[in-house]
Design a protein around this motif. Structure first.
Motif, PDB file in Angstrom:
ATOM      1  N   UNK A  15       0.802  -1.222   0.000  1.00  0.00           N
ATOM      2  CA  UNK A  15       0.000   0.000   0.000  1.00  0.00           C
ATOM      3  C   UNK A  15       0.832   1.268   0.000  1.00  0.00           C
ATOM      4  N   UNK A  16       2.126   1.135  -0.325  1.00  0.00           N
ATOM      5  CA  UNK A  16       3.001   2.315  -0.308  1.00  0.00           C
ATOM      6  C   UNK A  16       2.826   3.167  -1.559  1.00  0.00           C
ATOM      7  N   UNK A  17       2.445   2.518  -2.664  1.00  0.00           N
ATOM      8  CA  UNK A  17       2.114   3.272  -3.870  1.00  0.00           C
ATOM      9  C   UNK A  17       0.799   2.716  -4.411  1.00  0.00           C
ATOM     10  N   UNK A  18       0.036   3.563  -5.092  1.00  0.00           N
ATOM     11  CA  UNK A  18      -1.302   3.144  -5.515  1.00  0.00           C
ATOM     12  C   UNK A  18      -1.282   2.260  -6.760  1.00  0.00           C
ATOM     13  N   UNK A  19      -2.387   1.569  -6.969  1.00  0.00           N
ATOM     14  CA  UNK A  19      -2.589   0.854  -8.232  1.00  0.00           C
ATOM     15  C   UNK A  19      -4.054   1.006  -8.610  1.00  0.00           C
ATOM     16  N   UNK A  20      -4.327   0.739  -9.868  1.00  0.00           N
ATOM     17  CA  UNK A  20      -5.712   0.779 -10.354  1.00  0.00           C
ATOM     18  C   UNK A  20      -6.253  -0.649 -10.290  1.00  0.00           C
ATOM     19  N   UNK A  21      -6.810  -0.985  -9.149  1.00  0.00           N
ATOM     20  CA  UNK A  21      -7.154  -2.379  -8.838  1.00  0.00           C
ATOM     21  C   UNK A  21      -8.332  -2.905  -9.650  1.00  0.00           C
ATOM     22  N   UNK A  22      -8.188  -4.149 -10.103  1.00  0.00           N
ATOM     23  CA  UNK A  22      -9.264  -4.848 -10.810  1.00  0.00           C
ATOM     24  C   UNK A  22      -9.871  -5.921  -9.909  1.00  0.00           C
ATOM     25  N   UNK A  23      -9.025  -6.622  -9.174  1.00  0.00           N
ATOM     26  CA  UNK A  23      -9.494  -7.782  -8.401  1.00  0.00           C
ATOM     27  C   UNK A  23      -8.510  -8.072  -7.275  1.00  0.00           C
ATOM     28  N   UNK A  24      -9.030  -8.595  -6.164  1.00  0.00           N
ATOM     29  CA  UNK A  24      -8.165  -9.007  -5.051  1.00  0.00           C
ATOM     30  C   UNK A  24      -8.815 -10.150  -4.303  1.00  0.00           C
ATOM     31  N   UNK A  30      -4.851  -8.032  -8.693  1.00  0.00           N
ATOM     32  CA  UNK A  30      -4.799  -7.716 -10.128  1.00  0.00           C
ATOM     33  C   UNK A  30      -5.058  -6.222 -10.302  1.00  0.00           C
ATOM     34  N   UNK A  31      -4.274  -5.601 -11.195  1.00  0.00           N
ATOM     35  CA  UNK A  31      -4.406  -4.161 -11.421  1.00  0.00           C
ATOM     36  C   UNK A  31      -4.002  -3.841 -12.866  1.00  0.00           C
ATOM     37  N   UNK A  32      -4.471  -2.679 -13.335  1.00  0.00           N
ATOM     38  CA  UNK A  32      -4.161  -2.275 -14.712  1.00  0.00           C
ATOM     39  C   UNK A  32      -2.689  -1.907 -14.837  1.00  0.00           C
TER      40      UNK A  32
END
Ligand code: AMP
Length: 122
Positions: A15-24, A30-32
């Motif tokens: 969680x230190x840098x963001x992602x564009x999450x698709x699924x967890x 999973x992220x874009x």
């Protein structure tokens, strides 16, 4: 080679840098992809500290392995490429062209993806 806990995907997992999450789920995220190479380009990664498919296949539990492959299929459905076709790809090590040393499965789709390798063998 020892796993680098400061690789970019490890930092996303913490969680230190963001992602564009698709699924967890418990084992998988999973992220874009930040630089998509197709209309759909998602990365599916295990949450565990695995550098590549080499150590994942040797050290991961059956539950982690099943979760990763089930997540890939689930993601393909979620982003709407399952009916028309898609591609899963994992780069491993230097010859494989792996840039980030945390196992990731690329999911590509949304257009005809063409041949698997674009450059002829040297
Ligand atoms: P590979 O060459 O198989 O190691 O692929 C690494 C992928 O990670 C590339 O497609 C990059 O665009 C992608 N990537 C690098 N940093 C990020 C990030 N912060 N968020 C999402 N994707 C990333």
């Amino acid at each position: 080679m020892a796993y680098d806990p400061n690789n970019i995907f490890a930092r996303i997992l913490r969680g230190e840098i963001p992602c564009n999450k698709v699924y967890e789920d418990d084992h998988t995220l999973a992220f874009h992809d930040i630089h998509p190479q197709a209309p759909v380009h998602v990365l599916v990664i295990p949450k565990g500290a695995y550098e590549s498919m080499n150590d994942f296949s040797e050290r991961a539990s059956d539950a982690e392995i099943a979760a990763l492959f089930r997540a890939v299929r689930k993601v393909a459905g979620m982003v709407g490429v399952d009916a028309e076709g898609w591609r899963m790809l994992a780069n491993v090590g230097a010859n494989g062209g792996q840039e980030v040393p945390h196992l990731h499965l690329h999911v590509f789709g949304g257009r005809r993806l063409g041949p698997m390798l674009t450059k002829p063998v040297a």
